[in-house]
Design a protein around this motif. Sequence first.
Motif: not given
Lengths: 321, 220
Positions: A136-149
């Motif tokens: 399995s291959l996956s790609a995810a984008r995580e958007d947190s409250r601070g851009a550095q994370r």
Amino acid sequence: MLTKTRHIYKTGETVRRTGSKPASRLCQTLLLSLFSIPLSAWCNEFMELSVASGYEQNLPRGYLDKDVQSSEFVQTSVSAGKFFQPRVNTSVVLSAGGSHHLYFNQHGFDYSSLSLGVAIQHKLGMGAYTPRINLSLSAAREDSRGAQRDRDLYGIDLTLSRRLSAGLNFSVGLSSATSRGLDEPAVDFDALPYRQGVTRPTDPMDYRNNSLFAGVDYTLNSGWQLSAGYRYQDGYVVSSAVPPVVDLFIYTEAVALDPAYDHQRLMYLMESRADLWTTAISIPLSRDTAVDIGYNWQNFAVEYVGGYDNSQFLVTLVHQF
Amino acid sequence: MKLTIKILLIPWLSIGAATLYGETLTVSLLDLRSESGLYDAVVEIIPIRQMTPEVMPIEVSVDQVDKEFISDVTVVPVGSRINFPNSDEILHHVYSFSQTKSFDIPLYGAGDNLDHFETFDRPGVVVIGCNIHDWMLAYIYVAESALVSKSDELGKARLENLEPGHYQLKIWHARMGDDPPLIKEVDVAAGLDTNLTIALDLAPERRIRRAPSSTSGRYR
């Protein structure tokens, strides 16, 4: 094998990677993919909703006691996809998903995630008890409250599994996860309480973890399923701490002001080897719904610094449409 | 499998004149674990001395609806033909590894293979599954005799129009696993209704779980 994906030292240099526009494009692609699933073939597809609530003992992966912070959390996730069976013993699953994670005691760690995945499974024969290989291959984008994370997360898993009886199933595998930070913040090292002129890379969300894992699940006559898993992870851990923590600063691979704490703490990227244990009881409520009660324990060993751990207790409701 | 058998043979004097081949055998099966009637057990009797009724093969369907076989247990006389329609809007792949009948109908969708029949020409139990949906499981009981019945929800199986005589009684249930059917002998007397009560202590049924879990794969 330890692999650091990038080693760029910058001193007082501000480098901003543009993260928002690619994120929008990714969101659009995901939404288009989901809505383009033909309703006429809905039964050929799947959709799963899960809601979890729990408690995490060491949310920032704190090294010292004063850095440890616990939090209750709620996470919701939905995934949908399509199943293809191009050959008798080979199947392909395409999926897209979204999730939101909310930490009540420290909202700085809240994040949302959108993901895409493809899984190819090949059975080495026919029937329920034949071994199977899953890539399995996956790609995810995580958007947190601070851009550095904020980050992109790419994963590849290779799993060999076999069902030994109607109740007993086990699996072993290899996996690799690559994290790419979307923002490389500027850090004024001279303002930090360390030796003047000493700097570190400022990309703590850039790293790769490789792991070996094994798992077993056993279904009782009642339909309750007991599962246990172990993962040995060779890679990195991002630890958040109140400065100054000289040990962390000396041995860190990268450091940045932590947006999860409004930049009042530093987040350090530390090389680590980790033991990750999971246990769960899954109670079926119907043939499409289950409640899982799980406990996860993680121990991180950081060379020259020591070890620290994190544990998580969670209850998850899973429903498949 | 622990198997405890208690047989109570209760011959009752039937009221009224018995007609030729008009006897009835009622077998009541009790599940000792649940202390209730044993549902979906197969009761077959095979004449030992008297003439064996002619076995008439039939054609039946074992359908697939909402990723389950309909029904769990299908009983057919030897020589019968069965097709396996797919009423789901997804692919199924029916197979059996059983010694009694081994077959494989690869990947087909809704409305396909309606004219594809498998012939079950040996008596015994055939376990069928779907190669895509592991939890799908069903049984075909191929009877060597025409005198066969399935127990109802009360655990009662009724065989009618029997010739008086000596019979071999076979009882099979899915919870017997790989064990052979229970075999007994029974006499059906002229002018009498014969009632048998048999208590069985069978292992609980073990099936692959269908319900999702947070650790399982997403497509099921």
